[in-house]
Each structure stands twice: as C-alpha cells, then as structure tokens.
Design an enzyme around this catalytic site. Structure first.
Site, PDB file in Angstrom:
ATOM      1  N   ASP A 266       7.142  67.191   5.711  1.00 52.92           N
ATOM      2  CA  ASP A 266       7.796  67.901   4.615  1.00 52.92           C
ATOM      3  C   ASP A 266       7.977  66.929   3.458  1.00 52.92           C
ATOM      4  O   ASP A 266       8.810  66.019   3.541  1.00 52.92           O
ATOM      5  CB  ASP A 266       9.160  68.466   5.030  1.00 52.92           C
ATOM      6  CG  ASP A 266       9.703  69.369   3.917  1.00 52.92           C
ATOM      7  OD1 ASP A 266       9.006  69.508   2.885  1.00 52.92           O
ATOM      8  OD2 ASP A 266      10.799  69.933   4.078  1.00 52.92           O
TER       9      ASP A 266
HETATM   10  C1  BGC Z   1      10.806  71.608   1.134  1.00 50.56           C
HETATM   11  C2  BGC Z   1       9.760  72.437   1.863  1.00 50.56           C
HETATM   12  C3  BGC Z   1       8.613  72.771   0.945  1.00 50.56           C
HETATM   13  C4  BGC Z   1       8.059  71.482   0.384  1.00 50.56           C
HETATM   14  C5  BGC Z   1       6.850  71.670  -0.517  1.00 50.56           C
HETATM   15  C6  BGC Z   1      10.193  70.446   0.378  1.00 50.56           C
HETATM   16  O1  BGC Z   1      11.093  69.831  -0.462  1.00 50.56           O
HETATM   17  O2  BGC Z   1      11.754  71.138   2.063  1.00 50.56           O
HETATM   18  O3  BGC Z   1      10.359  73.594   2.390  1.00 50.56           O
HETATM   19  O4  BGC Z   1       7.640  73.493   1.640  1.00 50.56           O
HETATM   20  O5  BGC Z   1       9.065  70.831  -0.363  1.00 50.56           O
HETATM   21  O6  BGC Z   1       7.197  72.185  -1.757  1.00 50.56           O
END
Ligand code: BGC
Length: 720
Positions: A266
C-alpha cells in the site's frame, strides 16, 4: 511445452524483471495530485522514459482512453520486450456515477446489490481505460474513531465476507478477459481496521484468535471469489509490519489459501519498514518485504532501486524474483493484455442509455442504504402537499459533500443535492424554505436566528446535518465521533423551536448522536449516498420508498465507548437490565449501543414469531433448520432484514454475546406472513480454540431469528 510467459521470462534482464514489479503514478493522464504527494515529484517525461526502459509494470490513478493508448504504445512499441502495462486506479464506489460509500451500501444487507453497483462501476471504469481497481476494502472496523470504516463494511465479519466477495465478483465479472472486466484488489491485508485507538496507521496489538476469526475470513472469502490482487496494510501486527510478514503473505496466503494473484504494497508501505524501525535502510526494507512475499511495490520505486543488486549479490534468490514476475505476467495474461495490449483502451463511450441505467441503480442503491433509526409519532413519511417544510442545515444546498471519501473521478455535474431532490419531489415548492443555519464547521452570522425563525414558521423541519466528507477516508481518525460543534448548536436551537424535526444525518462512521439530533422525532442515517443523494433521500422522506437499511455498525451513546462492537465477548460481570454498581458499565451510561447493530425501521410494523428449530440436536455434518414466522402487521409492502444470531453458552474460550450467522432481506406485502428459514451447520459454530485450531465445540447454543442484535427470544440447539 514452453509457455508464452516462460519464453518472455527467458529473455528478460534482471532490470526488466524488476520493472514488472514496479507500480508508479500515472503522470501522463489527468491526475489528482493531492492524494499522491510522492508522485508530485515525478513528471510525465520521467515516467515515459521508465516505461521505455521496461521499468514499469503498472501505472495508477490516471484515466482516459487517448492517453492510455499513447502510454501503451510506448510500452508495446518502444520498450525492448513490449510487455503491456496494466492500468490501475482507486475506483472505490463508483466512477462517473457515484454509488453510496461502501459502509452505507452495506446497510442494505444486499450483497447482490453491491455486486451490481460494482459491475456498473467496472463498466464505466474500463471505458475510461482502467483495468484494475484498488478495491474492495474489507477491513472489519470495531472502532468508529477510525476514519476508513467508510470504505469498508462495518463491524461484522460475515458482512465483510459477503459484501467483499460480491464486490470482487461485480468488478471482475465472469471472465477477466472481457473488455469490461475490472481486476479487483482486496485490501488492506490485514487487520488495518484494528489499529489501536482507531488511529489510522497505528500499531495493531491483536490476539491470534481475533485475527483468525474476525479479520482474516473476509480475505479468504475474497480469495475464494477469485480476487486478482491483495494490498498489504500499513500497520504492523503484534510488532511485525504486514508488508514484511511472511506467515501472512506467504505461509497463509500462498500455502493454506492457494492464492495465485499478486500482492502489492500500500503506497510505500514497504519503504515504511524503515520508519517502523523494522528495517535498517531502504535496501533492507526491500529485502525483508520481498522475501516475506510482497510481490509488487506501489509508488516507492524502491524495488527498482534495490532489487537488482540484491539479486546479483545473491541475497534475493532468482527463484523468488521469477516467482513474483511470473505472477504479474500471469495477471496480464489472465486479463487478456498479453493478447491484446489495447484491451479496454479502445472501447466506445458508455452510452447515455447505460449511464441512465447506472443513475437509476445509484438511486436504488442509495435509498436502500438509508437507515431509519426512529420515527416517533409516524412523523415520516411526509405529505407532498399541504405542509410547510423548513430544510435547515449546512447540507441542504451543499454540493461538495455528496460523493463521500475516495471518489477520484465522480461526475459532479450529475450529482443531485438534497435541495434539488426535494424540489423535484415536492408538489408545491413554495412550501419549502431553505436555511443553512451554519457552515460545516463555522457559524454564520445571524444563521441560528434565521434557522429558528424558519423552524417556527414551518409544520416540519428537515434538519440536514452531519460530518463533512473529509472527516472520513484516509488519515482522518477522530477523537470524538460527534457532529461539529456549530451543527450541534444548530440542531439544539432548532429542536427548541418545538416544530417536529426529521434529522438527516450524513456520516462516514457510526456517530454518538446527541441533543437535538438524537431527540429528533425521526432520524435517518444517510451516510454519503453518491450521485443520486437528493432523489434517494426524497424517495424515503415522501414515502415512495419504505426505508429498509439496517445498521452495519453500532451507534454508541458516547464516543468514550469506542471500541464498541455488538459481538463483544461476555464479561464475568455482565450489565444487568437495571443499573447496578460493580457491573460492566460506565458511571454515566450502560455497556450497550444507543442503536444496535442490525437495527433499522421501515414504514410499517413487522412482527416476529418465536424462533423454531426442526431438531434440538445438531449432528456434525448435518444441519438444523432454524425458522421464524415474520408478519407484516401494516397495510403497505415493506422489506425486512431477517437476521440469524447464535451464542455459544459454554466453551473453552469466552464467546461473543451474539454473532450474526445469516441474513435475508425479504419483501412482505401488507398483512403478509412468511416463514423465513436458515440452515445452521457445524461450520457456522466454529471458532479458534486455545490450540489455534478452528472447530465447533459440542454443547448448547442460543439461536435467534430477530430484527437486530439485541432483540428476540432465543431457542436452543445442542451440537452433538
Ligand atoms: C491507500 C490505499 C490506496 C493507495 C493508492 C493509499 O494511501 O491506503 O487504499 O489504494 O493509497 O492510492
């Protein structure tokens, strides 16, 4: 026979292999900068150059076909091996057409509806040249201070399993190679919602049985539904960050569950091993994450920087690199990209007729998500004519808090505000007076007085209050889960005017309702309902639709109760009906919800007969039929969410007071009765024992068929 992937891999350099594992921001197509600070340091030219060098496997958070074709052409024609990109984005609860936030949609208790809205989302997203979404979020949320509960399915594991699987099926469809199939991502693996104090990104200190029984099953359900990818959460679990957690990423996911898709960090979560103090430096972070089983790196660029040298000096074996690359290439094969790199990039626009169907579905799903908590004196539904209505509150005219968190691509021009919805529904709009009263967080000069005067002039007040939408979503955890102070003042002042009040609450979490909102004559929980907000609320207010949503989260009396969840273990000093000292309660309030999980009313009265079983003994490998007669005492047709709960009376581990084991949404015509039945079997009674093994223990279980987690009379079933 050598497969196409073997042949490709045989030609790939280490750098090209690592390139497939690198997922970076799409700086070429329209982009939303404020959610991706790291990417702001990149530019389109750099990203294109990386693609040419074969150093990008996927891009994320861009949209649009024209740019996508140009990008893919660079990958296919200008990189040495011509491996196509896969284009990803956070398409969480809608694309142009925005559906309710997932928490709200879970209140429908209709997984099939979630499957349909996910399908519609996939149709719109693929037509905008997106192959892969970072959804669904299936984090179980037992602490409402946490801000990301809005993206998930609430506090119950069964709901997370059913809705998670349904959304995976909806996004991906029956055939991943279809142009309108959107590869899904189950996130955030795992127990992200169990962060201590509900503080986003915080440590997770969790008992193994809670991890196993509460937080892991939704991911298993997503794997069983065929999900293509899994995103690792930011948090550590009992001291080991998930992004470097071999037992979770490899032993469980690959070993026990046979997951064959990709795992992805993530947003820099592998880099954050350094900040956690779990890795010495960036190279160490890559080594630990990759060897634990984390296949793809999202946005940090660290795999590109460090994996080649780690492979060359033998610290990362080639088999592990090949394993991860093969998984990524297989994903591109399974989604049809190896055969047609321009898959989904050359589709027609979504037709107007299709958009109209999606809007209809958005309205349907929005009105079904609304939960009516109370309706004293049957103040609802409202008459369309002959009443003066004061619509008061900062959400009355607002257009900036309709879509809810994580809506990157919503078509705001098509949003229907509350005001627009009401005007459209009312026979005579001269009856409607609209006053903001206050802003979302700030007072308006003289606003309170105007609001009170409008309330005094009206026959009924519709009070539109709640949380601004940026109070939920990433990194927005709250200390007090209440309305902003100015809105509470407004509600209290309006309530004092003495006119009946219908409170419409907009929220991304369960709230501790207070004063003029809690005590309003009617309270409707309206979450963030998306594009069709105004129409959906009007449908319920004026009785075109009898509300059928039920709470997927407990609404507490006070913030200080958090974490509060209905399926908490029994204590040795349970709360008694009458308030007594030295029992499990606070000085000020009981250990219970103001509005319990599963609660919700419709425009009718539904009566439950006793819970009955076709056998008081359940033999292993067999099932018992549990049923109840459910009767609509009213005249009009209503929908009812019939819920099956159990409680294990005596066990080798203290068990929850109740657990949801089944639910069914039924329609009852006026006066109609139906026998609603569930089959109870041994697997539904399982839990993780002190030896770490899940099994059902023999003994007696209480069983309820009831309209919420606190109602009904139990009957008993004994497991042999
Ligand atoms: C979030 C995710 C998201 C990712 C990509 C992260 O900050 O926790 O849920 O998919 O960013 O944008």
């Amino acid at each position: 026979m050598t497969s196409r992937i073997d042949a490709l891999m045989a030609q790939m350099t280490i750098e090209e292999k690592v390139g497939q594992l690198n997922v970076t921001a799409d700086m070429v197509r329209p982009f939303v900068p404020d959610i991706n600070p790291v990417a702001n340091e990149q530019n389109a030219g750099q990203v294109l150059e990386l693609i040419r060098q074969g150093k990008v496997g996927a891009l994320f958070n861009g949209k649009g076909r024209q740019g996508a074709v140009a990008l893919q052409r660079v990958a296919v024609e200008e990189s040495r091996l011509g491996i196509p990109l896969i284009l990803a984005a956070d398409v969480i609860h809608g694309m142009g057409t925005v559906f309710p936030i997932p928490l709200g949609e879970t209140a429908t208790f209709e997984p099939d509806l979630a499957r349909r809205t996910a399908r519609a989302t996939a149709v719109e997203a693929t037509a905008a040249a997106i192959h892969w979404t970072f959804a669904p979020a299936i984090d179980v949320t037992r602490d409402q201070r946490w801000s990301r509960g809005a993206e998930g399915t609430g506090e119950d594991t069964l709901l997370a399993c059913r809705f998670g699987a349904a959304r995976v099926q909806g996004f991906q469809g029956d055939d991943l190679r279809r142009e309108d199939a959107l590869l899904a991502t189950a996130k955030h693996y795992v127990a992200y919602g169990a962060c201590l104090a509900g503080l986003d990104y915080n440590t997770v200190d969790i008992a193994p049985q809670t991890l196993q029984d509460v937080h892991l099953p939704p991911f298993k359900a997503a794997v069983d539904a065929g999900v293509g990818s899994i995103m690792t959460a930011f948090n550590d679990i009992n001291g080991v960050p998930v992004s470097a957690n071999k037992p979770l990423l490899t032993d469980l996911l690959r070993g026990a569950w046979r997951f064959d898709g990709v795992t992805i960090s993530d947003y820099t979560s592998e880099m954050e091993l350094v900040a956690h103090g779990y890795a010495e430096d960036m190279q160490d972070a890559v080594l630990k994450a990759f060897m634990a089983g984390l296949d793809l790196s999202l946005q940090s660029g660290l795999y590109l920087q460090h994996l080649p040298s780690l492979v060359r000096d033998g610290r990362v074996p080639m088999w592990r690199l090949d394993q991860a690359v093969r998984r990524m290439l297989e994903l591109k094969e399974r989604t049809g990209l190896l055969d047609n790199p321009y898959r989904s990039l050359e589709m027609d626009d979504v037709s107007d007729a299709c958009l109209a169907r999606h809007e209809e579905l958005a309205r349907e799903s929005a009105r079904r998500s609304i939960v009516m908590l109370k309706n004293a004196g049957d103040v609802l539904p409202l008459a369309r004519t002959g009443q003066r209505i004061a619509l008061i509150g900062p959400f009355a005219r607002d257009r900036d808090n309709i879509e809810g968190c994580w809506t990157l691509f919503g078509d705001a021009d098509r949003y229907v505000s509350l005001e627009e919805g009401l005007r459209d529904a009312l026979g005579d709009i001269t009856q409607l007076e609209i006053v903001d009263g206050c802003g979302m967080e700030d007072a308006i000069d003289g606003g309170l007085a105007l609001a009170v005067q409008a309330a005094q002039r009206a026959d009924v007040v519709i009070l539109a209050v709640g949380e601004p939408q940026r109070y939920s979503g990433e990194a927005q955890s709250r200390i007090e889960i209440v309305l902003p102070a100015v809105q509470q003042q407004l509600a209290d002042a309006v309530a004092a005017a003495g006119t009946p009040v219908v409170a419409l609450v907009r929220n991304g979490r369960a709230l501790a309702l207070q004063g003029g909102v809690r005590d309003a004559d009617a309270v409707l929980i309206t979450w963030f309902l998306g594009s069709q907000t105004g129409h959906a609320i009007a449908d319920v207010l004026f009785g075109d639709y009898s509300p059928s949503g039920r709470l997927p989260v407990s609404f507490p009396h006070a913030s200080g109760q958090q974490p509060y969840y209905y399926n908490h273990p029994r204590t040795g000093r349970p709360e008694l009906p009458e308030m007594k000292e030295f029992k499990t309660r606070w000085r000020e309030i009981p250990h219970e919800a103001l509005y319990p999980f599963g609660h919700g009313l419709g425009y009718g009265k539904v009566d439950y007969g006793p819970t009955q079983v076709d056998s008081a003994v359940l033999r292993r490998g067999e099932s018992v039929r549990v049923s109840a007669r459910v009767r609509n005492l009213g005249q009009r047709s209503v929908e009812e969410v019939v819920q099956l709960y159990i409680h294990d009376r005596v066990a080798s581990r203290v068990r929850p007071v109740r657990e949801l084991k089944g639910f069914d949404k039924i329609t009852l015509a006026g006066g109609e009765s139906l026998d609603v039945a569930f089959l109870l079997n041994e697997s539904m009674l399982e839990f993780t024992g002190v030896d770490g093994i899940r099994r059902a223990e023999g003994g007696t279980f209480d069983v309820w068929i009831a309209p919420s987690c606190t109602t009904g009379e139990a009957t008993q079933v004994t497991l042999d």
